[in-house]
Design an enzyme around this catalytic site. Structure first.
Site, PDB file in Angstrom:
ATOM      1  N   GLU A   1      23.856  20.560  61.213  1.00 47.79           N
ATOM      2  CA  GLU A   1      24.721  21.619  61.719  1.00 47.79           C
ATOM      3  C   GLU A   1      24.709  21.680  63.249  1.00 47.79           C
ATOM      4  O   GLU A   1      25.745  21.947  63.870  1.00 47.79           O
ATOM      5  CB  GLU A   1      24.282  22.977  61.151  1.00 47.79           C
ATOM      6  CG  GLU A   1      24.328  23.060  59.637  1.00 47.79           C
ATOM      7  CD  GLU A   1      23.011  22.721  58.974  1.00 47.79           C
ATOM      8  OE1 GLU A   1      22.627  23.416  58.029  1.00 47.79           O
ATOM      9  OE2 GLU A   1      22.352  21.747  59.425  1.00 47.79           O
TER      10      GLU A   1
ATOM     11  N   TRP B   1       8.853 -16.818  43.378  1.00 49.80           N
ATOM     12  CA  TRP B   1       9.664 -15.618  43.289  1.00 49.80           C
ATOM     13  C   TRP B   1      10.501 -15.721  42.033  1.00 49.80           C
ATOM     14  O   TRP B   1      11.133 -16.744  41.785  1.00 49.80           O
ATOM     15  CB  TRP B   1      10.567 -15.494  44.507  1.00 49.80           C
ATOM     16  CG  TRP B   1       9.845 -15.309  45.795  1.00 49.80           C
ATOM     17  CD1 TRP B   1       9.617 -16.230  46.769  1.00 49.80           C
ATOM     18  CD2 TRP B   1       9.257 -14.100  46.273  1.00 49.80           C
ATOM     19  NE1 TRP B   1       8.940 -15.686  47.828  1.00 49.80           N
ATOM     20  CE2 TRP B   1       8.713 -14.361  47.544  1.00 49.80           C
ATOM     21  CE3 TRP B   1       9.146 -12.805  45.760  1.00 49.80           C
ATOM     22  CZ2 TRP B   1       8.058 -13.403  48.292  1.00 49.80           C
ATOM     23  CZ3 TRP B   1       8.506 -11.842  46.515  1.00 49.80           C
ATOM     24  CH2 TRP B   1       7.968 -12.137  47.751  1.00 49.80           C
TER      25      TRP B   1
ATOM     26  N   ARG C   1      12.687   0.399  49.210  1.00 57.13           N
ATOM     27  CA  ARG C   1      11.460   0.759  49.923  1.00 57.13           C
ATOM     28  C   ARG C   1      11.768   1.690  51.092  1.00 57.13           C
ATOM     29  O   ARG C   1      11.049   2.663  51.321  1.00 57.13           O
ATOM     30  CB  ARG C   1      10.755  -0.506  50.432  1.00 57.13           C
ATOM     31  CG  ARG C   1      10.091  -1.333  49.351  1.00 57.13           C
ATOM     32  CD  ARG C   1       9.306  -2.480  49.964  1.00 57.13           C
ATOM     33  NE  ARG C   1       8.516  -3.204  48.973  1.00 57.13           N
ATOM     34  CZ  ARG C   1       7.613  -4.131  49.268  1.00 57.13           C
ATOM     35  NH1 ARG C   1       7.404  -4.459  50.543  1.00 57.13           N
ATOM     36  NH2 ARG C   1       6.931  -4.744  48.311  1.00 57.13           N
TER      37      ARG C   1
ATOM     38  N   GLY D   1       2.282  -3.783  38.002  1.00 56.37           N
ATOM     39  CA  GLY D   1       2.295  -4.590  36.792  1.00 56.37           C
ATOM     40  C   GLY D   1       2.481  -3.765  35.532  1.00 56.37           C
ATOM     41  O   GLY D   1       2.688  -2.542  35.578  1.00 56.37           O
TER      42      GLY D   1
END
Length: 380
Positions: A58, A176, A190, A310
């Site tokens: 604002e 990967w 993240r 995991g």
């Protein structure tokens, strides 16, 4: 003054929400808020909250509008604040500027504000309309609303899996599974999170940093006005098995470690490394997960918690009803039946015990697919 219709209100509120989204990575623990000031059918001021401790949306909009704020309508994506915090109350600034109408999607769930600013505005003769794009406004700040209403963060579980539902080889090898595009997408998850949490097993296997790599952030949002504040690092380590050379302990700021073990020697060297070690056992000698989430909200002001871990910890959080959203990256590969599963859920023996998921989004990310799902039980 131009008479506003509901369609016009939605148009300007949607613009305010787009402004608010520009603070997606930088406002925590504050909510993301945008503001648009309209007079005679034209935008005369706009702004968004950029960094906690600096002016609210604002104030930026009023600075831009100057004298044209008098007699104007203010569209702001959350009820203006009415208390003195690190910045003065915005509701008084709106009154002083001569705003005649304020449109908000929803009242602020913070008990220091909730409904009080609306009451203050009404008492001064300012028209207040609520409910415009309320769902969209709450979704943008779902973590803030969760913390204020329920005393815990909004918990998002991020996982990567193969087409046959596996997350790593039996040896633990997992780099990967997904493409570079998917990994960049994770950096955005993240960056919007107040904290990133993992388990001791992941620390031992992958030795992660649990940080945001700004150079890898996707460019679908404008570059933040300041460097992104790194999320708080959180480790669930029931038996204090963290190695002294864990990379995340070398990062700036504290690492919060929750444990059910009273190993004083390990606790001491962890504290010397800058960690906050919190002893929080339940009756079974494991970490009290619900209480852990409450402490993260109360003591560390965590709005959104990103769970990157995991199958064991992910399964425990799911069974405890502590996962609000799953973001699963599906890679076009097969890892075989000896590879590790997505969740460890040994209590499920019959089909009638299944955990039903509602898939709310599915889209391609590079060569992978990103699936967003919500446990159905949480929607009841």
């Amino acid at each position: 003054m131009v008479k506003m219709t509901s369609q016009v209100d939605q148009y300007y509120m949607a613009h305010a929400l787009r402004l608010a989204e520009r603070g997606l990575w930088t406002t925590q623990p504050n909510p993301r808020v945008g503001c648009v000031i309209v007079r005679d059918g034209e935008i005369v001021g706009e702004g968004w909250h950029q960094v906690a401790g600096e002016p609210h949306a604002e104030i930026y909009a009023l600075r831009m509008a100057k004298d044209q704020a008098a007699g104007a309508t203010c569209y702001v994506t959350l009820e203006p604040c009415c208390h003195q915090g690190r910045t003065p109350p915005c509701v008084e600034a709106l009154i002083k500027a001569g705003i005649t109408r304020v449109v908000i999607p929803v009242t602020d769930p913070n008990p220091l504000v909730s409904g009080q600013s609306v009451e203050r505005l009404l008492k001064t003769g300012i028209i207040v309309d609520t409910g415009i794009l309320s769902h969209e406004a709450e979704q943008l700040n779902r973590g803030f609303f969760m913390r204020m209403r329920h005393g815990r963060p909004y918990i998002r579980c991020k996982m990567a899996m193969s087409l046959d539902g596996r997350t790593a080889m039996a040896s633990g090898e997992s780099r990967w599974i997904t493409s570079k595009d998917a990994r960049m997408d994770v950096q955005a998850l993240r960056a919007r999170s107040s904290a990133i949490m993992t388990g001791a097993g992941t620390v031992l296997a992958d030795n992660p940093l649990l940080n945001v790599r700004e150079e890898d952030l996707p460019n679908y949002l404008p570059k933040p006005p300041v460097s992104i504040k790194q999320p708080l690092r959180v480790v669930a380590d029931a038996h204090l098995s963290m190695p002294p050379d864990a990379r995340l302990l070398s990062q700036p700021g504290p690492t919060v470690i929750f444990t059910a073990s009273h190993t004083s020697s390990v606790t001491e060297w962890l504290k010397k490394a800058g960690a906050h070690v919190i002893y929080l056992p339940n009756r079974e000698g494991q970490i009290d997960l619900p209480l852990m989430c409450q402490k993260l909200a109360k003591d560390y002001e965590v709005n959104e918690l990103l769970l990157e871990t995991g199958a064991t910890l992910a399964g425990a959080m799911l069974r405890a009803g502590l996962i609000d959203e799953m973001v699963i990256y599906l890679a076009p590969i097969l890892l075989g039946n000896q590879a590790r599963p997505l969740f460890y859920l040994p209590d499920l023996q019959f089909l009638s015990e299944k955990i039903q998921m509602d898939i709310v989004d599915l889209r391609a990310v590079g060569s992978d697919w990103r699936m967003t799902a919500i446990p159905v039980v949480l929607q009841k």
